[in-house]
Write a protein that holds these residues in place. Structure first.
Motif, short mmCIF file in Angstrom:
data_model
loop_
_atom_site.label_atom_id
_atom_site.label_comp_id
_atom_site.label_asym_id
_atom_site.label_seq_id
_atom_site.Cartn_x
_atom_site.Cartn_y
_atom_site.Cartn_z
N THR A 40 -3.01 3.67 11.25
CA THR A 40 -3.63 3.86 9.94
C THR A 40 -2.58 4.23 8.89
O THR A 40 -2.57 3.67 7.79
N VAL A 41 -1.69 5.15 9.25
CA VAL A 41 -0.64 5.56 8.32
C VAL A 41 0.27 4.38 7.98
O VAL A 41 0.61 4.16 6.81
N THR A 43 -0.46 1.18 8.07
CA THR A 43 -1.20 0.23 7.24
C THR A 43 -1.26 0.71 5.79
O THR A 43 -0.99 -0.06 4.86
N VAL A 44 -1.61 1.96 5.59
CA VAL A 44 -1.69 2.50 4.22
C VAL A 44 -0.32 2.45 3.55
O VAL A 44 -0.21 2.04 2.38
N VAL A 47 0.56 -1.13 2.43
CA VAL A 47 -0.18 -1.56 1.24
C VAL A 47 0.36 -0.86 0.00
O VAL A 47 0.58 -1.50 -1.04
N VAL A 48 0.60 0.44 0.08
CA VAL A 48 1.12 1.20 -1.07
C VAL A 48 2.49 0.67 -1.48
O VAL A 48 2.76 0.46 -2.66
N VAL A 64 -0.75 -6.54 6.60
CA VAL A 64 -1.94 -5.87 7.12
C VAL A 64 -2.46 -6.60 8.36
O VAL A 64 -2.86 -5.97 9.34
#
Length: 109
Positions: A40-41, A43-44, A47-48, A64
């Motif tokens: 999750t980290v 992926t975030v 994207v950021v 992603v």
């Protein structure tokens, strides 16, 4: 009634599960949670970072998708650890089967 006597419900199975649980380290016990949090980290962060770098949209989507596939493969090869909840579920299932085989009901008469 076996369901009310935890010591009569397949102690050998419960002991085998306890032994297996004792063999596992803390890291192994929480490996599934750790894998999910890391994925999750990542992926975030991807994207950021892609928004800040003005990359083409297809690069963000591809990143992603690749991370999602990696997470799926990580979950696929993950072998879950024995937990206390599993031990209790097995004990209750064995007790219910023994009671059912002997025609005993949990309901009081």
């Amino acid at each position: 009634m076996v369901t009310s006597n935890p010591h009569a419900t397949g102690d050998f199975v419960a002991q085998a599960l306890q032994d297996k649980k004792d063999e596992q380290g803390t890291l192994r016990r929480y490996r599934g949670t750790i894998i999910s949090v890391v994925e999750t980290v990542v992926t975030v962060l991807s994207v950021v970072l892609s928004f800040g770098l003005d990359l083409p949209q297809w690069v963000t989507v591809a990143a992603v998708a690749i991370i999602g596939c990696a997470e799926s493969m990580g979950i696929r090869v993950y072998k879950p650890a024995v937990t206390s909840k599993q031990q209790q579920m097995v004990r209750e299932a064995i007790a219910a089967k023994i009671d059912a085989a002997h025609g005993v009901s949990e309901r009081p008469l």
